[in-house]
Design a protein around this motif. Sequence first.
Motif, PDB file in Angstrom:
ATOM      1  N   HIS A  52     -18.135   5.917  -2.191  1.00 35.37           N
ATOM      2  CA  HIS A  52     -16.928   6.219  -2.141  1.00 35.37           C
ATOM      3  C   HIS A  52     -16.597   7.185  -3.333  1.00 35.37           C
ATOM      4  O   HIS A  52     -16.508   6.779  -4.444  1.00 35.37           O
ATOM      5  N   HIS A  54     -15.288  11.634  -4.360  1.00 33.15           N
ATOM      6  CA  HIS A  54     -14.579  12.746  -4.030  1.00 33.15           C
ATOM      7  C   HIS A  54     -15.300  13.978  -4.359  1.00 33.15           C
ATOM      8  O   HIS A  54     -14.605  14.541  -5.681  1.00 33.15           O
ATOM      9  N   MET A  78     -15.448  11.406   0.125  1.00 34.24           N
ATOM     10  CA  MET A  78     -14.425  11.220   1.097  1.00 34.24           C
ATOM     11  C   MET A  78     -13.669  12.710   1.212  1.00 34.24           C
ATOM     12  O   MET A  78     -13.965  13.456   0.338  1.00 34.24           O
ATOM     13  N   GLU A 139     -11.338   9.544   3.643  1.00 37.00           N
ATOM     14  CA  GLU A 139     -10.651   8.208   3.334  1.00 37.00           C
ATOM     15  C   GLU A 139      -9.362   8.236   4.426  1.00 37.00           C
ATOM     16  O   GLU A 139      -8.711   8.983   4.457  1.00 37.00           O
ATOM     17  N   HIS A 214     -12.478   0.047   0.322  1.00 37.47           N
ATOM     18  CA  HIS A 214     -12.720   0.499  -1.076  1.00 37.47           C
ATOM     19  C   HIS A 214     -11.873   0.117  -2.185  1.00 37.47           C
ATOM     20  O   HIS A 214     -10.585  -0.186  -1.735  1.00 37.47           O
ATOM     21  N   ASP A 262     -15.374   6.528  -6.812  1.00 35.06           N
ATOM     22  CA  ASP A 262     -14.121   6.822  -6.584  1.00 35.06           C
ATOM     23  C   ASP A 262     -13.856   8.029  -7.379  1.00 35.06           C
ATOM     24  O   ASP A 262     -12.647   8.339  -7.601  1.00 35.06           O
TER      25      ASP A 262
HETATM   26 ZN   LIG Z   1     -10.809   7.556  -2.813  1.00 36.29          ZN
END
Ligand SMILES: [Zn+2]
Length: 315
Positions: A52, A54, A78, A139, A214, A262
């Motif tokens: 997960h 970005h 995501m 996401e 997540h 994340d």
């Molecule tokens: Zn996220």
Amino acid sequence: MDMSADAQDTRCASAAGKADLLGRTSTRQESNSLRSDGRNVPIDPAYRYDMHCHLGFVPHPREVAEEAARRHVRMFSMTVNPAEYQTMHTLLNSCDNVRVGLGIHPWYVEGSADSLSPKTQAMLDNVLAQLPQERFVGEIGLDAGTRHGSTIDAQHVVFERIIAACCTSDQAMHTPDQVQQRKVISIHAIRATDDVLDCLERYQCTVKNDCIIHWFSGSSDQLQRAIALGCYFSIGTRMLQTKRGRAYVRTIPLDRLLIETDLLAQMSTNYDNEHLFTSLYDAYNKVESYRACDLTERIAHTSARLLAYNVDPRR
Ligand SMILES: [Zn+2]
């Protein structure tokens, strides 16, 4: 999915296959290892997986993806809206080590249950139109926290429509001899864990798809409920900063355990790419220390299967 067998499975992976932490000197070849369901699937244990992240928020996503490939890192990146998905899909299309998820992040939802904002309605229509062809979703989710709780009713509408589509949209896309393709869905749940799980349960989403929660932040009862439903969990360093997060890591069945960064949390024009990799290695090391065993190969098996690496594409 044999949930009872998974839930009881707390065995550690063997120490074999431990990759160099920086992934720079590994010459390890693929090994034939046994999956939890007993089928032999070739998996390269040298790979580490960020399940997960970005990449759309880093200044140069392709650079990071290429650096990740050099380090034997694969990523599930995501997106927060369909416009970002389009950009990232085009930009990273040739990067085999990155899977880009199609999503609408709950923070980007506007409106009420009765009336989504025109922008949100357009995003939802776009996602629903693309969903039948997409395997990777994220996401999506619900956030009832103080900053975003005011749109929770609209978030419910968007989340439920996407989950419903994930559970019904495939049949028309495949010829009868093809097995229905499972989607892999990364889900955000803040102060709304039961609502998320209710929705997944309502559509049998965890039976029809692979659902990853997540940064799980619910109660221990909710964790047990999510485990029983068949959810996976992606864990990063911030979850491990809390006593409860560390306790959860010791509880989650090994077959459901994944690692995430994340990162980035928001758009940045000045970002040191090294931070993402450091955070990933740190999360692996910490999770392994809390479980007191080497999980790299085990996590590689689960992650590779979810991201469709080295598995039968007809699965
Ligand atoms: Zn996220």
